[in-house]
Design a protein around this motif. Structure first.
Motif, mmCIF file in Angstrom:
data_model
loop_
_atom_site.group_PDB
_atom_site.id
_atom_site.type_symbol
_atom_site.label_atom_id
_atom_site.label_comp_id
_atom_site.label_asym_id
_atom_site.label_seq_id
_atom_site.Cartn_x
_atom_site.Cartn_y
_atom_site.Cartn_z
ATOM 1 N N LEU A 1 -24.160 79.488 49.205
ATOM 2 C CA LEU A 1 -24.019 78.259 48.416
ATOM 3 C C LEU A 1 -24.997 77.159 48.813
ATOM 4 C CD1 LEU A 1 -20.118 78.090 48.216
ATOM 5 C CD2 LEU A 1 -21.686 79.099 46.568
ATOM 6 N N THR A 2 -25.958 77.476 49.658
ATOM 7 C CA THR A 2 -26.994 76.504 50.004
ATOM 8 C C THR A 2 -28.337 77.094 49.608
ATOM 9 O OG1 THR A 2 -27.200 77.421 52.229
ATOM 10 C CG2 THR A 2 -25.706 75.568 51.960
ATOM 11 N N ASN A 3 -29.200 76.257 49.103
ATOM 12 C CA ASN A 3 -30.502 76.750 48.669
ATOM 13 C C ASN A 3 -31.264 77.273 49.867
ATOM 14 O OD1 ASN A 3 -32.475 77.390 46.905
ATOM 15 N ND2 ASN A 3 -33.058 75.297 46.408
ATOM 16 N N GLY A 4 -31.833 78.445 49.734
ATOM 17 C CA GLY A 4 -32.469 79.088 50.876
ATOM 18 C C GLY A 4 -33.950 79.297 50.726
ATOM 19 N N ILE A 5 -34.395 80.400 51.267
ATOM 20 C CA ILE A 5 -35.802 80.743 51.346
ATOM 21 C C ILE A 5 -36.092 81.799 50.285
ATOM 22 C CG2 ILE A 5 -37.555 81.756 52.857
ATOM 23 C CD1 ILE A 5 -35.536 80.896 55.188
ATOM 24 N N ASP A 6 -37.209 81.658 49.587
ATOM 25 C CA ASP A 6 -37.609 82.707 48.668
ATOM 26 C C ASP A 6 -38.955 83.268 49.112
ATOM 27 O OD1 ASP A 6 -38.554 80.060 47.573
ATOM 28 O OD2 ASP A 6 -39.719 81.414 46.307
ATOM 29 N N LEU A 7 -39.125 84.575 48.934
ATOM 30 C CA LEU A 7 -40.355 85.254 49.325
ATOM 31 C C LEU A 7 -40.777 86.228 48.232
ATOM 32 C CD1 LEU A 7 -39.619 86.067 53.081
ATOM 33 C CD2 LEU A 7 -41.277 84.423 52.211
ATOM 34 N N PRO A 8 -42.082 86.429 48.081
ATOM 35 C CA PRO A 8 -42.560 87.378 47.079
ATOM 36 C C PRO A 8 -42.330 88.817 47.530
ATOM 37 C CG PRO A 8 -44.410 86.463 48.280
ATOM 38 C CD PRO A 8 -43.185 85.749 48.770
ATOM 39 N N ILE A 9 -42.208 89.714 46.547
ATOM 40 C CA ILE A 9 -41.981 91.129 46.845
ATOM 41 C C ILE A 9 -42.973 92.003 46.083
ATOM 42 C CG2 ILE A 9 -39.528 90.880 47.338
ATOM 43 C CD1 ILE A 9 -39.183 92.171 44.414
ATOM 44 N N ASN A 10 -43.221 93.169 46.638
ATOM 45 C CA ASN A 10 -43.973 94.219 45.958
ATOM 46 C C ASN A 10 -43.154 95.497 45.994
ATOM 47 O OD1 ASN A 10 -46.534 92.488 47.122
ATOM 48 N ND2 ASN A 10 -46.870 93.388 45.109
ATOM 49 N N ASP B 1 -40.545 87.153 43.006
ATOM 50 C CA ASP B 1 -40.330 86.203 44.094
ATOM 51 C C ASP B 1 -38.836 85.892 44.103
ATOM 52 O OD1 ASP B 1 -42.041 84.095 45.861
ATOM 53 O OD2 ASP B 1 -40.197 83.180 45.135
ATOM 54 N N GLU B 2 -38.142 86.292 45.172
ATOM 55 C CA GLU B 2 -36.680 86.188 45.181
ATOM 56 C C GLU B 2 -36.147 85.569 46.475
ATOM 57 O OE1 GLU B 2 -35.488 86.639 42.385
ATOM 58 O OE2 GLU B 2 -36.838 88.052 41.405
ATOM 59 N N GLN B 3 -34.875 85.210 46.434
ATOM 60 C CA GLN B 3 -34.200 84.631 47.596
ATOM 61 C C GLN B 3 -34.135 85.658 48.724
ATOM 62 O OE1 GLN B 3 -32.725 81.367 48.059
ATOM 63 N NE2 GLN B 3 -34.159 81.023 46.388
ATOM 64 N N TRP B 4 -34.336 85.183 49.956
ATOM 65 C CA TRP B 4 -34.395 86.031 51.151
ATOM 66 C C TRP B 4 -33.432 85.483 52.181
ATOM 67 C CZ3 TRP B 4 -35.738 84.698 56.183
ATOM 68 C CH2 TRP B 4 -36.076 85.743 57.050
ATOM 69 N N ARG B 5 -32.672 86.372 52.808
ATOM 70 C CA ARG B 5 -31.726 85.984 53.858
ATOM 71 C C ARG B 5 -31.859 86.938 55.040
ATOM 72 N NH1 ARG B 5 -31.664 82.650 50.487
ATOM 73 N NH2 ARG B 5 -29.916 81.756 49.363
ATOM 74 N N SER B 6 -31.866 86.382 56.229
ATOM 75 C CA SER B 6 -31.830 87.159 57.462
ATOM 76 C C SER B 6 -30.424 87.002 58.031
ATOM 77 C CB SER B 6 -32.879 86.594 58.428
ATOM 78 O OG SER B 6 -32.635 87.018 59.731
ATOM 79 N N VAL B 7 -29.702 88.128 58.200
ATOM 80 C CA VAL B 7 -28.301 88.060 58.615
ATOM 81 C C VAL B 7 -28.014 89.083 59.705
ATOM 82 C CG1 VAL B 7 -27.575 87.255 56.332
ATOM 83 C CG2 VAL B 7 -27.480 89.694 56.841
ATOM 84 N N SER B 8 -26.955 88.840 60.463
ATOM 85 C CA SER B 8 -26.534 89.791 61.497
ATOM 86 C C SER B 8 -25.579 90.826 60.879
ATOM 87 C CB SER B 8 -25.888 89.048 62.672
ATOM 88 O OG SER B 8 -24.668 88.461 62.280
ATOM 89 N N GLU C 1 -25.504 83.397 39.694
ATOM 90 C CA GLU C 1 -25.895 84.456 40.631
ATOM 91 C C GLU C 1 -27.376 84.754 40.470
ATOM 92 O OE1 GLU C 1 -23.177 87.443 39.423
ATOM 93 O OE2 GLU C 1 -21.481 86.505 40.446
ATOM 94 N N VAL C 2 -28.101 84.724 41.568
ATOM 95 C CA VAL C 2 -29.537 84.982 41.556
ATOM 96 C C VAL C 2 -29.827 86.222 42.402
ATOM 97 C CG1 VAL C 2 -30.124 82.542 41.230
ATOM 98 C CG2 VAL C 2 -29.946 83.466 43.545
ATOM 99 N N PRO C 3 -30.966 86.899 42.165
ATOM 100 C CA PRO C 3 -31.324 88.044 42.995
ATOM 101 C C PRO C 3 -31.556 87.619 44.448
ATOM 102 C CG PRO C 3 -32.576 88.057 40.952
ATOM 103 C CD PRO C 3 -31.878 86.734 41.027
ATOM 104 N N VAL C 4 -30.967 88.364 45.378
ATOM 105 C CA VAL C 4 -31.100 88.069 46.807
ATOM 106 C C VAL C 4 -31.352 89.355 47.578
ATOM 107 C CG1 VAL C 4 -29.978 87.065 48.844
ATOM 108 C CG2 VAL C 4 -29.487 86.121 46.600
ATOM 109 N N MET C 5 -32.248 89.263 48.578
ATOM 110 C CA MET C 5 -32.482 90.384 49.489
ATOM 111 C C MET C 5 -32.081 89.941 50.889
ATOM 112 S SD MET C 5 -36.620 90.254 49.306
ATOM 113 C CE MET C 5 -37.359 88.697 48.797
ATOM 114 N N TYR C 6 -31.433 90.831 51.602
ATOM 115 C CA TYR C 6 -30.967 90.569 52.955
ATOM 116 C C TYR C 6 -31.689 91.527 53.909
ATOM 117 C CZ TYR C 6 -26.988 88.586 50.364
ATOM 118 O OH TYR C 6 -26.184 87.877 49.500
#
Length: 198
Positions: free
Chosen positions: A73-82, A97-104, A187-192
């Motif tokens: 629910l907080t705006n995060g980081i987006d990164l390009p993808i191939n 170019d989509e939202q990116w999350r680094s998680v444990s 809902e937006v595309p997100v990669m973890y």
């Protein structure tokens, strides 16, 4: 005027209360902590995070603990993808170019985000293991509308500079979509990616 303003405020509040964020925040405690220069390397941050999560999970009543670069629910980081083998749109170096999350590893468990295909992250997804990632359903529908994305490969951030030289990552799972950038934005595309592999 005051009555109109009040009714609009109440309607907005009711609408926000009815919106499904995609997570279950009940009994979830979050906190932020800034990390200084001593934590400039992934391995150092990963060690600190793993130790903190283990200690927190050892407390009575705690079911799971996790860490993340950005909370839902907080705006995060987006990164390009191939996507290897897929042509990029005309005039672009990337497929998107989509939202990116680094998680444990226990992140999806903490927020009760169900894995709908494949698997979530494991404790074994560490720096020297095969690079993996998890995507959400919105990401899967956008890039693989008629195919199973599990087993597909993505490259994140290629061409952005030395610090973004990420290896190709295999998609190992798909999770339910979460309103990652706020209740209003849907809902937006997100990669973890696993925190220990960032």
């Amino acid at each position: 005027m005051l009555l109109i303003g009040a009714s609009l405020l109440i309607r907005t509040f009711v609408g926000l209360r009815a919106a499904d964020p995609g997570i279950d925040p009940r009994n979830v405690l979050t906190f932020e902590t800034p990390l200084g220069n001593a934590f400039a390397k992934t391995a150092t941050v990963d060690r600190l995070s793993a130790q903190a999560c283990r200690r927190i999970e050892g407390l009575p009543g705690v079911e799971a603990a996790a860490s993340a670069v950005v909370l839902p629910l907080t705006n995060g980081i987006d990164l390009p993808i191939n996507i290897p083998g897929r042509p990029t749109p005309e005039g672009s170096k990337w497929n998107g170019d989509e939202q990116w999350r680094s998680v444990s590893p226990h992140y999806f468990q903490v927020f009760r985000i169900p894995v709908v295909r494949g698997r979530g992250f494991r404790d074994a997804d560490v720096a020297n293991s095969s690079p993996v990632m998890v995507i959400n359903e919105s990401f899967a529908k956008k890039y693989w509308p008629n195919a199973d994305p599990v087993g597909q490969v993505l490259i994140i951030g290629r061409g952005l500079g030395e610090e973004f030289n990420d290896p190709p990552r295999e998609i190992v799972g798909v999770v339910r979509s979460v309103r990652e950038v706020g209740l209003r934005d849907g809902e937006v595309p997100v990669m973890y990616v696993p925190q220990s592999q960032q």
